[in-house]
Each structure stands twice: as structure tokens, then as C-alpha cells.
Motif scaffolding. Structure first.
Motif, short mmCIF file in Angstrom:
data_model
loop_
_atom_site.label_atom_id
_atom_site.label_comp_id
_atom_site.label_asym_id
_atom_site.label_seq_id
_atom_site.Cartn_x
_atom_site.Cartn_y
_atom_site.Cartn_z
N LYS A 1 54.36 59.12 1.67
CA LYS A 1 53.47 58.41 1.46
C LYS A 1 52.54 59.08 0.50
O LYS A 1 51.98 60.24 0.56
N PRO A 2 51.79 58.30 -0.44
CA PRO A 2 50.86 58.95 -1.46
C PRO A 2 49.74 59.77 -0.85
O PRO A 2 49.51 60.88 -1.35
N GLU A 3 49.26 59.38 0.44
CA GLU A 3 48.24 60.13 1.03
C GLU A 3 48.67 61.37 1.62
O GLU A 3 48.11 62.51 1.55
N GLY A 4 50.16 61.39 2.00
CA GLY A 4 50.78 62.44 2.58
C GLY A 4 50.87 63.54 1.12
O GLY A 4 50.69 64.78 1.44
N LYS A 5 51.49 63.09 0.28
CA LYS A 5 51.58 63.99 -0.75
C LYS A 5 50.43 64.53 -1.32
O LYS A 5 50.33 65.73 -1.87
N ALA A 6 49.27 63.46 -1.45
CA ALA A 6 47.97 64.10 -2.00
C ALA A 6 47.65 65.29 -0.85
O ALA A 6 46.97 66.34 -1.48
N ALA A 7 47.75 65.29 0.20
CA ALA A 7 47.24 66.37 1.19
C ALA A 7 48.20 67.51 0.88
O ALA A 7 47.65 68.54 1.07
N LEU A 8 49.37 67.43 0.67
CA LEU A 8 50.17 68.45 0.28
C LEU A 8 49.95 69.12 -0.79
O LEU A 8 49.93 70.62 -1.02
N ASP A 9 49.41 68.27 -1.84
CA ASP A 9 49.09 69.00 -3.14
C ASP A 9 47.85 69.91 -2.95
O ASP A 9 47.72 70.82 -3.53
N ARG A 10 46.92 69.49 -2.28
CA ARG A 10 45.70 70.53 -1.94
C ARG A 10 46.37 71.48 -1.25
O ARG A 10 45.33 72.58 -1.43
N LEU B 1 44.53 60.47 8.43
CA LEU B 1 46.01 61.00 8.08
C LEU B 1 46.82 60.83 9.48
O LEU B 1 48.04 60.06 9.35
N ILE B 2 46.14 61.33 10.65
CA ILE B 2 46.78 61.21 11.83
C ILE B 2 46.94 59.74 12.15
O ILE B 2 47.99 59.26 12.80
N ASP B 3 45.77 59.19 12.46
CA ASP B 3 45.84 57.68 12.74
C ASP B 3 46.53 56.86 11.87
O ASP B 3 47.12 55.84 12.70
N SER B 4 46.91 57.00 10.89
CA SER B 4 47.46 56.07 9.91
C SER B 4 49.21 56.28 10.10
O SER B 4 50.08 55.80 9.50
N GLY B 5 49.46 57.52 10.87
CA GLY B 5 50.90 57.90 10.81
C GLY B 5 51.47 58.60 9.55
O GLY B 5 52.53 58.98 9.94
N VAL B 6 50.72 59.32 8.91
CA VAL B 6 51.07 59.94 7.72
C VAL B 6 51.22 61.45 7.90
O VAL B 6 52.19 62.28 7.71
N VAL B 7 50.57 61.97 9.26
CA VAL B 7 50.62 63.29 9.81
C VAL B 7 50.70 63.40 11.27
O VAL B 7 50.18 62.42 11.91
N ASP B 8 51.77 64.13 11.74
CA ASP B 8 51.67 64.46 13.24
C ASP B 8 50.90 65.67 13.58
O ASP B 8 51.37 66.84 12.95
N ALA B 9 50.18 65.60 14.31
CA ALA B 9 49.23 66.89 14.83
C ALA B 9 49.52 67.06 16.25
O ALA B 9 48.64 66.76 17.20
#
Length: 396
Positions: free
Chosen positions: A74-83, A387-395
Motif C-alpha cells: 500500500k502506498p501509505e505503508g511504503k511512505a511510512a516505511l520511507d520515513r 494507518l491502523i484503522d485503514s488496515g495498513v499497519v497492525d499495532a
């Protein structure tokens, strides 16, 4: 005094054994290792047998790490990892090259994000050769490297070594590659550093260390180290079990032959000539094999140890768990942090005198540190919640 790698942040995008084993070693040495997993988790989490905390294979390769579960497709996931990559010293993965490129984890893409990153890719085959795109697993590398075929040189069928040797050898190469790059960085080297660890080349070099032999000196020279390839180089039967015996030096061979009453062999002209003796190694091993059934394992260990001849029991896996040396040093001791139901763990075997260490932390749940890691990468609570609510990240 701080742990050796205190202050080094490593992002490990690894799975099963190769990546996680290397990452665990670096974490044991004090690095902050952030394990990045897909939302379904490392497949080893669920490998049989499983118990408290997950599969044994996962537990043995993932202590002392922080856990981030994120969907990099997911673009949002990759953007978070980039940071997160911008904050790291090292990014390490054991993915296929094309898969890493698709996820934006190839060297060029990562270096564009962090111009001073150390990028280490542990892959199946080196990218300069025709095998570059082949898929690779431990069995495939054992075959391709010639390791499986060594059995044929002793008269047996080719077979795999019954351990994931290629993965673990490559993992150790990755550790020293990353450590060398960190030393270069500490000595003032600037710019991104690319480290490639191909399993095939690593295991081929490992295997040929002694077996290049005559091929070292001539194009058509004979490879293979004769003593190692002797079909009689093996554990030997005793009256009640098995024993490994290795007379190696002239003194040890003389002492062994004296012990078994074979002074006639000592008297042979070839025995006294170190250039001729290797050609008779099968004869010598046959004498060892023929002599040992006369006594028990314990009796041989006493006799051979008394003569300072290298020897050992040959335990099976349950026997190794009861080894008195390992028991004395607390090899399998379970750290206090581990959950109930874990009876044995494995230590970091390399010890450093005068260097601080921290208690081992048990492998954590999938996504256990996701929120804290993303916060440290610069995301605010609202971004993390999204990110968590959209299912991109599991916390978890």
C-alpha cells in the motif's frame, strides 16, 4: 561501557532463517533491530512445532528485536516505511531482488531516501551472473554449490546436510558485511554503501576453502581434499555406541597405533613420511574402525583423552540437550523475560569481556512496537491511527 552496537539502528525486512538469524546476532550485539513484517507475519511465526510466543523456529531467530507490522504494497505503508528509513543506519533484507525492487527496497530507491544508508541484500545468486534471477532456498543452494554432491565423492548418493546450512552461512556473511560497512562509516566513509550477500557464492567459497585443492594450481587440477572425502572418515562404532576419533598429528597417530597394538604400521616406511601418509589415510581409518568395537565408548574416551587424542561422543539431538558442558555453562537457560512454557533457549555464543550487555528480550508479538516505531519516525498520532484503522499497519 555500552554494548558494542549501541546506537546503531537496523531495519530488517527478513523472513524464516537467513534474515532473522543475521538480525538476531546484530541485536544481540546491542543494535536496535526493527523487524518489518507483512500483516500476516513472518511465516516462521507459525512453523511447527509451536508453543507460547509462536513457532520454535521464530523464537530461536527473533529475540531482542522491535516489531513493526505494515503492508508495504500500500502506498501509505511504503511512505511510512520511507520515513523510518531516513532514521536508520542499515536496511537489510533477504528478499528476491525483483520483489525488493517492486517494494521500493532496492539499493537505488533506498539510497535516494537516505543517502548515507548501508543497504545489505542477502539473495540467492549474485547479480553479475546468469543465475541472477533464479529462486533460491537452502536445499537449492546446497545442491548448486556442490555441497549435496560431496556425498557422491565418498561413494554415497548425493544428499542434503540435515540443517539449513546455506541460510546460516549466508547470514554470518551478512553480519560481517554489515559490520565492515559500519566500521567504514565510523572511519569517515560517506555516502550509501551497497552490500550484496549471494547465498550461492557464499556457500561455494565456504565449501571450496579446502576442496579447491589441486585446482588451486592448475586449470585441470584435481579438486577435493582427500582426508575429508575418505569414505572411512566418519563416526566409528564402539562396543555400545559411537565415537568420533581424529588422530591428526604424527604424535597422535603414533600414540593411537600404540594403544591398539599396531606397531607394525608405525614401522612402515610410508608412515614416517608426512608426504606419503595422506595417500594411506583409508588404511589408517580402517584400522581405527576395526579397533574401536573392542571397547565401550566410555573406555575409549578415557584411553584416548589420556593420550591427548582428539575424540568425542556422538550424541543424537536429545543427547546434545543433556550435554554436561552445555549444562555447566547454562547454554539453554531461559531468560526471565520469556513466557511460561519455554524450557530452553539458545544463547549468543560469542562472548566479549568487559563489554556491557542487556538481558535478552523474548521475540515479541506481531506489530507489538508498530505505534512507537512510527512515532519515532516522525508520524503523529493521527497519522498512525489512520494507518491502523485503514488496515495498513497492525499495532497488536
Amino acid at each position: 561501557m555500552l554494548p558494542l552496537l549501541q546506537g546503531v539502528r537496523i531495519i530488517e525486512v527478513g523472513a524464516v532463517v537467513l534474515g532473522p538469524y543475521a538480525g538476531q546476532i546484530l541485536a544481540d550485539l546491542g543494535a536496535e533491530v526493527i523487524k518489518v513484517e507483512a500483516l500476516e507475519g513472518d511465516i516462521a511465526r507459525h512453523a511447527h512445532p509451536a508453543g507460547p510466543g509462536g513457532g520454535a523456529l521464530f523464537l530461536n531467530n527473533n529475540r531482542n528485536k522491535r516489531m513493526l507490522a505494515i503492508d508495504l504494497k500500500k502506498p501509505e505503508g511504503k511512505a511510512a516505511l520511507d520515513r523510518l528509513i531516513r532514521t536508520a543506519d542499515v536496511l537489510f533484507h533477504n528478499m528476491r531482488v525483483d520483489a525488493a525492487e517492486r517494494l521500493g527496497l532496492g539499493f537505488d530507491a533506498v539510497a535516494a531516501i537516505n543517502p548515507d544508508i548501508i543497504h545489505c541484500a542477502a539473495i540467492g545468486f549474485g547479480q553479475r551472473g546468469p543465475y541472477r534471477d533464479r529462486p533460491a532456498f537452502d536445499d537449492i543452494i546446497q545442491a548448486a554449490s556442490g555441497l549435496a554432491g560431496l556425498e557422491a565423492a565418498t561413494g554415497a548418493d548425493p544428499r542434503f546436510v540435515p540443517t539449513v546450512l546455506a541460510d546460516k552461512v549466508a547470514a554470518l556473511h551478512a553480519v560481517y558485511g554489515i559490520m565492515a560497512a559500519l566500521v567504514a562509516r565510523a572511519n569517515g566513509r560517506s555516502g550509501a554503501i551497497k552490500v550484496e550477500v549471494p547465498m550461492f557464492e557464499a556457500l561455494a567459497a565456504f565449501l571450496l576453502n579446502e576442496h579447491l585443492a589441486g585446482a588451486t594450481f592448475a586449470v585441470d587440477g584435481e579438486p577435493g581434499y582427500p582426508r575429508i572425502l575418505s569414505p572411512n572418515r566418519r563416526p566409528f562404532r564402539t562396543a555400545d555406541g559411537w565415537i568420533a576419533v581424529l588422530p591428526y598429528t604424527d604424535r597422535q597417530w603414533r600414540s593411537f597405533l600404540t594403544e591398539v597394538g599396531r606397531d607394525d604400521v608405525i614401522a612402515q616406511p610410508w608412515f614416517a613420511d608426512p608426504r606419503q601418509r595422506p595417500a594411506h589415510i583409508d588404511t589408517l581409518y580402517a584400522i581405527v574402525a576395526g579397533s574401536l568395537p573392542a571397547r565401550t565408548t566410555a573406555a575409549w574416551l578415557d584411553a584416548l583423552s589420556g593420550r591427548d587424542i582428539p575424540c568425542s561422543r556422538v550424541p543424537d539431538l536429545p543427547g546434545l540437550l543433556d550435554d554436561p558442558h552445555l549444562a555447566e555453562i547454562g547454554f539453554f537457560d531461559v531468560p526471565a523475560d520469556y513466557p511460561d512454557g519455554i524450557r530452553r533457549t539458545l544463547p549468543q555464543p560469542v562472548l566479549f569481556d568487559g563489554v556491557a550487555s542487556v538481558p535478552d528480550v523474548a521475540p515479541r508479538a506481531l506489530g507489538a512496537d508498530s505505534r512507537a516505531i512510527l512515532r519515532e519516525a516522525g508520524l503523529d498520532e493521527g497519522e498512525i491511527d489512520t494507518l491502523i484503522d485503514s488496515g495498513v499497519v497492525d499495532a497488536a
